[in-house]
Write a protein that holds these residues in place. Structure first.
Motif, mmCIF file in Angstrom:
data_model
loop_
_atom_site.group_PDB
_atom_site.id
_atom_site.type_symbol
_atom_site.label_atom_id
_atom_site.label_comp_id
_atom_site.label_asym_id
_atom_site.label_seq_id
_atom_site.Cartn_x
_atom_site.Cartn_y
_atom_site.Cartn_z
ATOM 1 N N MET A 1 11.798 -34.758 -48.627
ATOM 2 C CA MET A 1 13.075 -34.312 -48.131
ATOM 3 C C MET A 1 13.056 -34.302 -46.625
ATOM 4 O O MET A 1 12.007 -34.272 -46.013
ATOM 5 C CB MET A 1 13.427 -32.949 -48.716
ATOM 6 C CG MET A 1 12.547 -31.800 -48.280
ATOM 7 S SD MET A 1 12.932 -30.213 -49.056
ATOM 8 C CE MET A 1 12.650 -30.541 -50.757
ATOM 9 N N ALA A 2 14.195 -34.336 -46.048
ATOM 10 C CA ALA A 2 14.294 -34.279 -44.601
ATOM 11 C C ALA A 2 13.909 -32.879 -44.132
ATOM 12 O O ALA A 2 13.871 -31.932 -44.907
ATOM 13 C CB ALA A 2 15.718 -34.608 -44.160
ATOM 14 N N LEU A 3 13.644 -32.760 -42.866
ATOM 15 C CA LEU A 3 13.330 -31.474 -42.256
ATOM 16 C C LEU A 3 14.580 -30.908 -41.591
ATOM 17 O O LEU A 3 15.546 -31.625 -41.359
ATOM 18 C CB LEU A 3 12.210 -31.640 -41.235
ATOM 19 C CG LEU A 3 10.895 -32.190 -41.794
ATOM 20 C CD1 LEU A 3 9.933 -32.506 -40.666
ATOM 21 C CD2 LEU A 3 10.278 -31.216 -42.766
ATOM 22 N N ILE A 4 14.538 -29.619 -41.263
ATOM 23 C CA ILE A 4 15.650 -28.959 -40.587
ATOM 24 C C ILE A 4 15.067 -28.022 -39.534
ATOM 25 O O ILE A 4 13.967 -27.499 -39.704
ATOM 26 C CB ILE A 4 16.524 -28.185 -41.600
ATOM 27 C CG1 ILE A 4 17.784 -27.645 -40.941
ATOM 28 C CG2 ILE A 4 15.739 -27.075 -42.273
ATOM 29 C CD1 ILE A 4 18.794 -27.081 -41.916
ATOM 30 N N PRO B 1 19.376 -35.904 -41.039
ATOM 31 C CA PRO B 1 18.684 -36.177 -42.298
ATOM 32 C C PRO B 1 18.687 -37.651 -42.695
ATOM 33 O O PRO B 1 17.838 -38.090 -43.474
ATOM 34 C CB PRO B 1 19.433 -35.325 -43.318
ATOM 35 C CG PRO B 1 20.767 -35.074 -42.723
ATOM 36 C CD PRO B 1 20.560 -35.071 -41.226
ATOM 37 N N ASP B 2 19.617 -38.425 -42.146
ATOM 38 C CA ASP B 2 19.653 -39.854 -42.452
ATOM 39 C C ASP B 2 18.552 -40.624 -41.726
ATOM 40 O O ASP B 2 18.241 -41.754 -42.083
ATOM 41 C CB ASP B 2 21.013 -40.448 -42.087
ATOM 42 C CG ASP B 2 22.128 -39.915 -42.960
ATOM 43 O OD1 ASP B 2 21.856 -39.565 -44.137
ATOM 44 O OD2 ASP B 2 23.272 -39.837 -42.475
ATOM 45 N N LEU B 3 17.970 -40.004 -40.703
ATOM 46 C CA LEU B 3 16.904 -40.656 -39.940
ATOM 47 C C LEU B 3 15.533 -40.018 -40.153
ATOM 48 O O LEU B 3 14.514 -40.614 -39.812
ATOM 49 C CB LEU B 3 17.230 -40.639 -38.441
ATOM 50 C CG LEU B 3 18.451 -41.439 -38.002
ATOM 51 C CD1 LEU B 3 18.700 -41.257 -36.512
ATOM 52 C CD2 LEU B 3 18.274 -42.908 -38.336
ATOM 53 N N HIS C 1 18.478 -31.608 -48.603
ATOM 54 C CA HIS C 1 18.178 -33.045 -48.589
ATOM 55 C C HIS C 1 16.826 -33.316 -49.230
ATOM 56 O O HIS C 1 15.886 -33.765 -48.566
ATOM 57 C CB HIS C 1 18.215 -33.584 -47.154
ATOM 58 C CG HIS C 1 19.553 -33.499 -46.529
ATOM 59 N ND1 HIS C 1 19.943 -32.446 -45.736
ATOM 60 C CD2 HIS C 1 20.633 -34.315 -46.620
ATOM 61 C CE1 HIS C 1 21.193 -32.627 -45.362
ATOM 62 N NE2 HIS C 1 21.634 -33.753 -45.874
ATOM 63 N N GLU C 2 16.725 -33.066 -50.527
ATOM 64 C CA GLU C 2 15.473 -33.296 -51.240
ATOM 65 C C GLU C 2 15.245 -34.795 -51.457
ATOM 66 O O GLU C 2 16.150 -35.503 -51.887
ATOM 67 C CB GLU C 2 15.491 -32.578 -52.582
ATOM 68 C CG GLU C 2 15.439 -31.077 -52.440
ATOM 69 C CD GLU C 2 15.203 -30.378 -53.760
ATOM 70 O OE1 GLU C 2 14.533 -30.956 -54.633
ATOM 71 O OE2 GLU C 2 15.692 -29.249 -53.891
#
Length: 83
Positions: free
Chosen positions: A1-4, A35-37, A65-66
């Protein structure tokens, strides 16, 4: 998943230059991760570089965003144009 990046961010500026995908940018209040990158550095490094350099530990995985390792690698391939 993306990071935040959470609101614990102190805007220290160390994460942005570490991102190989250019996913980190300065937001209105704190840094933000697109999250798209974000591939969690899959394809580039063994660990997420922004997490490694963050002095306040404010970059968790984004539950919104898993993604699997395979999905992150496929995103890396799309971003870099590598097959």
């Amino acid at each position: 998943m993306a990071l935040i990046i959470t609101d614990e961010c102190i805007n220290c500026d160390v994460c942005e230059p570490e991102c190989p995908n250019g996913a980190i940018t300065q937001g209105d209040e704190i840094y933000e991760i697109d999250p798209d990158l974000c591939t969690e550095c899959v394809g580039h490094y063994d660990t997420s570089q922004c997490v490694e350099v963050c002095p306040v530990d404010c970059i968790p995985k984004d539950p919104e965003h898993e993604e699997t390792q395979e999905e992150l690698y496929a995103k890396y391939q799309r971003i870099t144009g590598e097959e």
